[in-house]
Design an enzyme around this catalytic site. Structure first.
Site, short mmCIF file in Angstrom:
data_model
loop_
_atom_site.label_atom_id
_atom_site.label_comp_id
_atom_site.label_asym_id
_atom_site.label_seq_id
_atom_site.Cartn_x
_atom_site.Cartn_y
_atom_site.Cartn_z
CB SER A 7 17.19 -7.09 24.98
OG SER A 7 18.44 -6.76 24.45
CG ASP A 54 21.79 -13.45 24.00
OD1 ASP A 54 22.30 -12.73 23.12
OD2 ASP A 54 20.88 -13.06 24.76
CG HIS A 111 19.18 -11.11 22.14
ND1 HIS A 111 19.62 -11.04 23.44
CD2 HIS A 111 18.56 -9.93 21.86
CE1 HIS A 111 19.30 -9.85 23.93
NE2 HIS A 111 18.65 -9.17 23.00
#
Length: 269
Positions: free
Chosen positions: A107, A214, A244
């Site tokens: 991320s 996601d 995610h």
């Protein structure tokens, strides 16, 4: 789970705490880079799997995150975070000289890892990006448009199809549960542009992991960044239905197996 120990050092914006998961007879070093609002302790099971695979794993809590110093989730310059991660690599190399280093970022940690690879890629064996915040991040403009950043904290249900993941996240005192801060969003914006303009990683092998459901870092926007960033050798693994945090998904065993297979392919050359 694998044993671990903490290291502390003076980072670019205050004290940084890093975790080491040792491995006797290690074949390689992993630099593990966590995402926004969380901390490296959420990657205990990832580190455990990698230690069993022959890795010694190091990962810091970024400034303003976890056990490191600084106002919570305030990052005004991601170049400074990259520099802090490099200090962890120096620490790892001093303890385990001569081992190849694999960088893994998730991320916002994918954004940090991507920039790290552009700055320090010559010393890396491979890069793994999981749900990376690179390319076009659609929520950014909506968050920055109003005079005050909307109070829309991350929805834990969007992390994984495993609802226990979100529940644990929601009750973790080291996780930030408040809204984004404008300076951090502006720093993300600048870093996305810097990565976009800084070229490819050339011959450095890349593995890109992403869930196709996601909704925190949408797949299409990251693909734009991957196309600009990737070098000559890259592999993608897109997981149907995954959200995610693919390392915390219902198919996390498959995801970790893909990482280990990729690393073996790099190390066996």
């Amino acid at each position: 789970m694998a044993d671990s120990r903490e290291h502390s050092f003076a980072g670019t914006r205050g004290g940084v705490t890093a975790r080491e998961w040792p491995c006797e007879g290690a074949r390689y070093v992993v630099l593990l880079v966590h995402g926004y609002g969380e901390h490296i302790g959420r990657y205990e099971h990832v580190a455990d799997a990698l230690v069993r695979h022959g890795a010694v794993v190091f990962g810091p809590d970024h400034m303003g995150h976890g056990r490191s110093a600084g106002e919570r989730v305030l990052i005004e310059d991601f170049e400074a975070v990259v520099t802090d991660v490099h200090a962890v690599e120096v620490l790892a190399r001093a303890a385990y000289p001569g081992l190849p280093v694999v960088l893994i970022g998730h991320s916002m940690g994918g954004l940090i890892a991507a920039r790290y690879a552009q700055r320090y890629g010559a010393g890396l064996a491979a890069v793994v990006l999981s749900g990376p915040l690179i390319g076009i991040w659609e929520p950014l403009r909506a968050l920055l448009a109003p005079p005050e950043v909307p109070e829309v904290p991350l929805d834990p249900k969007l992390l994984s199809r495993d609802m226990a993941v979100g529940a644990t996240y929601a009750n973790d005192p080291l996780v930030w549960h408040g809204p984004f801060k404008r300076p951090t969003l502006e720093a993300i914006d600048r870093s996305l542009e810097t990565i976009s303009k800084s070229g490819t990683i050339g011959p450095l092998p890349l593995l890109w992991l992403h869930g196709d459901d996601d909704r925190i870092v949408p797949l299409a926007g990251s693909r734009t960044g991957i196309e600009e960033f990737r070098g000559a050798e890259w592999t993608e693994r897109i997981y149907p239905g995954a959200r995610h945090e693919v390392f915390n998904e219902t198919n996390k065993g498959e995801v970790l197996a893909d990482v280990k297979e990729f690393v073996d392919g790099v190390l066996d050359r």
